[in-house]
Design an enzyme around this catalytic site. Structure first.
Site: not given
Ligand code: F6R
Length: 264
Positions: A67, A136, A138, A143
């Site tokens: 992403d 959450n 995701h 989301e």
């Molecule tokens: C990032 C991504 C997000 C993160 C998630 C956890 O490329 O796809 O889904 O993996 O938000 O983020 P952290 O690792 O910072 O807790």
């Protein structure tokens, strides 16, 4: 799905790096799906170490990131382009021509998303996709409520995700509202998934993803449908799991050789 519980963040990172390095040694032209965020940083550090100390070779690897924020130029401090180059890509011998990260500055986002999907297909599909998980539930920026069959597209970030990411921006208003993200359908087509999570703040999401019902409200629960998924978590992230899980890849996957004479 193989759930592996390790002691702490470093042990999670080391186990994930071991798995990824093994896949890479078996297939030098691996197609690797990558994630940003704090979770995979330890994995990237460990891979860089393996590259420097053991010659782990990335020269034939193709990468696809999950992403990117819409509206942030690639050289913006908080863009995922910048994150990936600073924390991993420029420290190993990856060929920049084989690196793919969605471009959050394109005018025609729909056409760009279509192109991204085509590039993944042209590369032969993703062999191993690294994933983090949001508090959450995701995965990537899919989301809660995202279609479980979704493809690469633009998504509006939830307030929770923007709050989580606000720590990286000077003001809340600067936190991007949209992101380009691989869809859940795109992620599910990877041949192998490697989901990492650490810390108490991920405990509920990990419980819901691994032991909860499969539902769009918890996009990560879709990994229950994948034929080859590894979930590596530390004790804190595993604290709400109730099932019995293993503590290492070997414990979960080793095909034991028959005992020799005198062995037991
Ligand atoms: C990032 C991504 C997000 C993160 C998630 C956890 O490329 O796809 O889904 O993996 O938000 O983020 P952290 O690792 O910072 O807790």
């Amino acid at each position: 799905m193989l759930v592996i519980i390790k002691e702490d963040y470093d042990a999670v990172s080391a186990e994930a790096a071991r798995l990824l390095a093994e896949r890479l040694r078996n297939k030098p032209n691996l197609v690797l799906g990558l994630a940003t965020g704090s979770t995979p940083l330890g994995l990237y550090r460990e891979l860089i170490r393996c590259h420097r100390e053991q010659g782990l070779d990335f020269s034939k690897v193709t990468t696809f990131n999950l992403d990117e924020y819409v509206g942030l130029p690639p050289d913006h401090e908080q863009s995922y382009h910048r994150f990936m180059w600073d924390n991993f890509l420029s420290h190993v011998n990856l060929d920049p021509r084989y690196v793919h990260i969605p471009n959050g500055m394109v005018r025609d986002i729909a056409a760009h998303c279509k192109w991204y999907e085509e590039r993944i297909r042209a590369a032969g599909g993703i062999d191993l996709q690294v994933l983090g998980i949001g508090a959450n539930g995701h995965i990537a920026f899919n989301e809660p409520g995202s279609s479980l069959g979704s493809r690469t597209r633009v998504k509006t970030l939830t307030r929770t995700t923007r709050d989580d990411n606000a720590r990286f921006f000077a003001t809340f208003d600067e936190v991007p509202r949209y992101a380009i993200t691989m869809g859940i359908g795109t992620i599910m087509e990877a041949r192998e998934l490697l989901l990492l999570a650490t810390g108490e703040s991920k405990a509920q999401a990990i419980h819901d993803a691994v032991e909860g019902p499969l539902m769009a409200r918890v996009p990560a629960s879709m990994i229950q449908m994948h034929g080859l998924a590894h979930v590596i978590v530390d004790r804190a992230a595993a604290s709400r799991l109730t099932g019995e899980y293993v503590s290492s890849l070997e414990e979960g996957t080793l095909v034991r050789r028959p005992l020799g004479p005198g062995e037991r």
